[in-house]
Design a protein around this motif. Structure first.
Motif, mmCIF file in Angstrom:
data_model
loop_
_atom_site.group_PDB
_atom_site.id
_atom_site.type_symbol
_atom_site.label_atom_id
_atom_site.label_comp_id
_atom_site.label_asym_id
_atom_site.label_seq_id
_atom_site.Cartn_x
_atom_site.Cartn_y
_atom_site.Cartn_z
ATOM 1 N N GLN A 169 0.702 -1.181 -0.030
ATOM 2 C CA GLN A 169 0.087 0.023 0.345
ATOM 3 C C GLN A 169 0.893 1.045 0.053
ATOM 4 O OE1 GLN A 169 -2.355 -1.197 3.418
ATOM 5 N NE2 GLN A 169 -4.118 -1.325 2.316
ATOM 6 N N VAL A 170 1.929 1.302 0.829
ATOM 7 C CA VAL A 170 2.661 2.418 0.522
ATOM 8 C C VAL A 170 3.559 2.643 -0.457
ATOM 9 C CG1 VAL A 170 2.630 2.637 3.262
ATOM 10 C CG2 VAL A 170 4.644 1.504 2.199
ATOM 11 N N HIS A 171 4.109 1.379 -0.912
ATOM 12 C CA HIS A 171 4.709 1.717 -2.079
ATOM 13 C C HIS A 171 4.077 2.022 -3.400
ATOM 14 C CE1 HIS A 171 7.861 -1.379 -0.356
ATOM 15 N NE2 HIS A 171 8.457 -0.130 -0.270
ATOM 16 N N LYS A 172 2.646 1.980 -3.181
ATOM 17 C CA LYS A 172 2.117 2.352 -4.532
ATOM 18 C C LYS A 172 2.248 3.953 -4.708
ATOM 19 C CE LYS A 172 -1.961 -0.473 -3.778
ATOM 20 N NZ LYS A 172 -3.535 -0.594 -3.478
ATOM 21 N N ALA A 173 2.528 4.614 -3.417
ATOM 22 C CA ALA A 173 2.779 6.151 -3.651
ATOM 23 C C ALA A 173 4.183 6.849 -3.342
ATOM 24 C CB ALA A 173 1.862 7.015 -2.558
ATOM 25 N N LEU A 174 4.957 5.619 -2.832
ATOM 26 C CA LEU A 174 6.273 6.073 -2.329
ATOM 27 C C LEU A 174 7.218 5.104 -2.713
ATOM 28 C CD1 LEU A 174 5.356 6.947 1.189
ATOM 29 C CD2 LEU A 174 5.966 8.547 -0.193
ATOM 30 N N HIS A 175 8.486 5.852 -3.103
ATOM 31 C CA HIS A 175 9.788 4.732 -3.262
ATOM 32 C C HIS A 175 10.018 4.346 -1.878
ATOM 33 C CE1 HIS A 175 9.656 5.444 -7.509
ATOM 34 N NE2 HIS A 175 9.539 6.808 -7.450
ATOM 35 N N GLU A 176 10.869 3.266 -1.770
ATOM 36 C CA GLU A 176 11.432 2.717 -0.658
ATOM 37 C C GLU A 176 12.388 3.672 0.094
ATOM 38 O OE1 GLU A 176 12.170 0.459 2.702
ATOM 39 O OE2 GLU A 176 10.714 0.129 1.215
ATOM 40 N N ASN A 177 13.209 4.551 -0.846
ATOM 41 C CA ASN A 177 14.078 5.563 -0.282
ATOM 42 C C ASN A 177 13.549 6.779 0.528
ATOM 43 O OD1 ASN A 177 13.464 6.957 -2.516
ATOM 44 N ND2 ASN A 177 15.426 6.762 -3.366
ATOM 45 N N GLN A 178 12.183 6.762 0.159
ATOM 46 C CA GLN A 178 11.446 7.741 0.802
ATOM 47 C C GLN A 178 10.685 7.355 2.149
ATOM 48 O OE1 GLN A 178 9.003 8.487 -2.896
ATOM 49 N NE2 GLN A 178 9.115 10.572 -2.243
ATOM 50 N N ILE A 179 10.872 6.192 2.620
ATOM 51 C CA ILE A 179 10.049 5.538 3.589
ATOM 52 C C ILE A 179 11.015 5.193 4.866
ATOM 53 C CG2 ILE A 179 8.478 3.554 4.367
ATOM 54 C CD1 ILE A 179 8.007 3.155 1.288
ATOM 55 N N TYR A 180 10.776 5.866 5.916
ATOM 56 C CA TYR A 180 11.569 5.651 7.212
ATOM 57 C C TYR A 180 10.633 5.012 8.256
ATOM 58 C CZ TYR A 180 15.030 8.828 4.831
ATOM 59 O OH TYR A 180 16.065 9.087 4.110
ATOM 60 N N ARG A 181 10.892 3.687 8.299
ATOM 61 C CA ARG A 181 10.125 3.243 9.538
ATOM 62 C C ARG A 181 10.847 3.027 10.705
ATOM 63 N NH1 ARG A 181 10.702 0.427 4.861
ATOM 64 N NH2 ARG A 181 8.599 -0.288 3.734
ATOM 65 N N ILE A 182 10.390 3.619 11.721
ATOM 66 C CA ILE A 182 11.210 4.006 12.972
ATOM 67 C C ILE A 182 11.051 3.129 13.993
ATOM 68 C CG2 ILE A 182 9.098 5.600 14.018
ATOM 69 C CD1 ILE A 182 11.431 7.511 14.753
ATOM 70 N N ASP A 183 11.860 2.726 14.563
ATOM 71 C CA ASP A 183 12.025 1.909 15.769
ATOM 72 C C ASP A 183 12.910 2.452 16.745
ATOM 73 O OD1 ASP A 183 12.387 0.267 17.748
ATOM 74 O OD2 ASP A 183 12.827 -1.788 16.486
ATOM 75 N N HIS A 184 12.329 3.199 17.852
ATOM 76 C CA HIS A 184 13.095 4.140 18.586
ATOM 77 C C HIS A 184 14.237 3.436 19.292
ATOM 78 C CE1 HIS A 184 10.189 2.397 21.738
ATOM 79 N NE2 HIS A 184 11.243 2.645 22.654
ATOM 80 N N TYR A 185 14.217 2.130 19.552
ATOM 81 C CA TYR A 185 15.334 1.541 20.124
ATOM 82 C C TYR A 185 16.629 1.669 19.408
ATOM 83 C CZ TYR A 185 13.987 -1.307 24.350
ATOM 84 O OH TYR A 185 14.110 -1.916 25.501
ATOM 85 N N LEU A 186 16.565 1.835 18.176
ATOM 86 C CA LEU A 186 17.786 1.781 17.120
ATOM 87 C C LEU A 186 18.283 3.295 17.321
ATOM 88 C CD1 LEU A 186 16.839 0.123 13.802
ATOM 89 C CD2 LEU A 186 18.383 -0.638 16.065
ATOM 90 N N GLY A 187 17.373 4.317 17.913
ATOM 91 C CA GLY A 187 18.004 5.701 18.223
ATOM 92 C C GLY A 187 18.598 5.698 19.323
ATOM 93 N N LYS A 188 18.606 4.864 20.357
ATOM 94 C CA LYS A 188 19.300 4.701 21.651
ATOM 95 C C LYS A 188 20.895 4.914 21.422
ATOM 96 C CE LYS A 188 15.505 2.568 24.300
ATOM 97 N NZ LYS A 188 15.399 3.453 25.323
#
Length: 493
Positions: A169-188
């Motif tokens: 669904q999200v790839h219908k409108a966006l390229h993968e390089n525009q999508i940022y799936r966030i997991d706040h653990y990786l920001g620690k």
């Protein structure tokens, strides 16, 4: 800080769900601190979009109260006034294209030409497709000089099928390089330090393999219970809430091969390789390699089904079938209402092949990466006790973030991730294939638990370290959970 990464254009940050808790507690305090450190684009503005009917001034006052309560750092009224001038708000429905058209017109007027746009989805994942479709329908995702990026909050799907569908669904409108799936653990900072501990220190990498490491333990425990999240949690459980994202992310950083560079593509390629090297379990394997449990009294919690079988604790034994890790068990566990709030990784090294010292039992070396609450790294090794013939004693080499860098050295994880999204660095964000591969490992476990009720649901006492079955899981291998030993390293201070 007007770097080439921002291309000199005005940057607009649009937050969907701007009247909600995440925006007030995390996003605005993080964006303000970036502004305070001069790390935001030189020209920027923030637009909130939500269901609450705020004026700009009411929105600013709402966020100011959040800053005073949740920021965790000091700031002046003058600083807030300057920052608040960039804050704007419009109310609307996420399913109404006309409300998005109104937003598009407001942004066009305020931007006065080409601009960058970062869209942040601080809303439930069920709303992602509708919002992205409406952004697409109103032309807001077109990169006409400036970039367009979308940040998606977890959870990304509830199983493999829903994650695949959501990606489509999200790839219908966006390229993968525009999508940022966030997991706040990786920001620690401490999670990122896993990579630096491994790859910035040549003393570790040569022994980071099956020849020297006996096993690895990863613990993410929470002292609290449901905290008014029963409506969400009872339909999710610990495996979806903690393992599919946070714990498997930590596992990939511990086990991955050295990337060719720290670019997003190279780093994420190696993480996917780790997950791909784990064979999904059969129902028979789930029965002997997993433990599911529920704390006593869970079914009496408000808004919890009195017959609920939702696990609040899980322990897994996984094997990574590649050259580096073949035969090395990884023990993962997480739970609510546990004795201590703790996130740590224990690397248990193998015992010496033989001992030269009579009547001595040599303890194996142990490396502990404390991710929270007392962030740091400890290495336990053996030393001769003074004034003895051959007695040894375990001693500890230690590093603490607070003593080395100061009490306020570690920033909020959202601060780092927002900065990376603004600068176009996706290294700490999850790629589509990584999400789907993680779900392919979790799905068979969930299906066995929910369909076959195997293994049986155990019960544990609130405030304990989990059920006896979790201890049996390691005892069958001649091992035990080492967190209490690791905690004693801290107690010596």
């Amino acid at each position: 800080m007007n770097t080439p990464l921002y291309n000199g254009l005005l940057t607009t940050i649009v937050i969907f769900g701007a009247s909600g808790d995440l925006t007030q507690r995390k996003l605005i305090p993080s964006l303000f601190n970036l502004f305070h450190k001069r790390r935001t684009p030189k020209k920027f503005q923030i637009f909130g979009f939500g269901g609450t009917a705020f004026t700009d001034e009411q929105f600013r006052e709402h966020l100011h109260k959040g800053m005073q309560e949740f920021a965790g750092y000091e700031f002046t009224d003058e600083e807030w006034t300057v920052f608040a001038s960039s804050l704007h708000y419009t109310s609307g429905k996420y399913t109404e294209t006309s409300d998005f058209q109104n937003l598009a017109e407001m942004l066009t007027v305020s931007e006065e030409g080409e601009a960058n746009r970062l869209f942040y989805m601080a809303v439930p994942p069920t709303l992602f497709p509708a919002i992205i479709d409406n952004l697409d329908a109103t032309g807001q995702l077109v990169e006409n000089g400036g970039w367009r990026r979308v940040v998606l909050e977890k959870p990304f799907g509830t199983d493999l099928a829903s994650a695949v569908e959501l990606n489509k669904q999200v790839h219908k409108a966006l390229h993968e390089n525009q999508i940022y799936r966030i997991d706040h653990y990786l920001g620690k900072e401490t999670v990122q330090n896993i990579l630096f501990t491994r790859f910035a220190n040549t003393i570790f990498e040569p022994i980071w393999n099956r020849n020297y490491i006996d096993h690895v333990q990863i613990t993410v425990s929470e002292k609290v219970g449901l905290e008014h999240r029963a409506g969400f949690y009872d339909g999710v459980g610990v495996l979806r809430d903690m393992f599919q994202n946070h714990i498997l992310q930590i596992l990939t950083l511990v086990a991955m091969e050295p990337p060719a560079s720290f670019s997003a593509s190279h780093l994420r390629n190696e993480k996917v390789k780790v997950l791909s090297a784990i064979t999904p379990m059969t129902p028979e394997q789930v029965a002997v390699n997993t433990v599911r449990a529920q704390y006593k009294g869970y079914r009496n919690e408000e808004k919890v089904n009195p017959k609920s079988t939702t696990p609040t604790y899980a322990a897994l034994r996984l094997y990574i079938n590649n050259w580096r890790w073949k035969g090395v068990p990884f023990y993962l566990r997480s739970g609510k209402n546990i004795a201590e709030k703790q996130t740590q990784i224990i690397i248990q090294f193998k015992e010496p092949p033989t001992t030269m010292f009579p009547m001595q039992t040599m303890k194996p070396n142990m490396l502990v990466l404390y991710l929270q609450p007392d962030e740091g790294v400890h290495l336990r090794f053996e030393a001769k006790a003074p004034d003895t013939v051959n007695e040894t004693r375990s001693v500890d080499m230690e590093f603490h973030y607070e003593s080395a860098f100061g009490k306020s050295a570690i920033p909020e994880s959202y601060e780092r991730l927002l900065l990376d999204a603004l600068q176009g660095d996706a290294s700490l964000f999850t790629r589509a294939d990584e999400v789907e591969t993680a779900w392919s490992l979790i799905d068979p476990i969930l299906q066995t638990w929910e369909t076959h009720q195997t293994p049986p649901l155990a019960v544990y006492k609130p405030g304990s370290w989990g059920p006896p079955e979790a201890y049996d899981l390691l005892a069958r291998d001649g091992r035990r959970w080492l967190n209490e030993e690791a905690s004693r390293l801290l107690d010596k201070e």
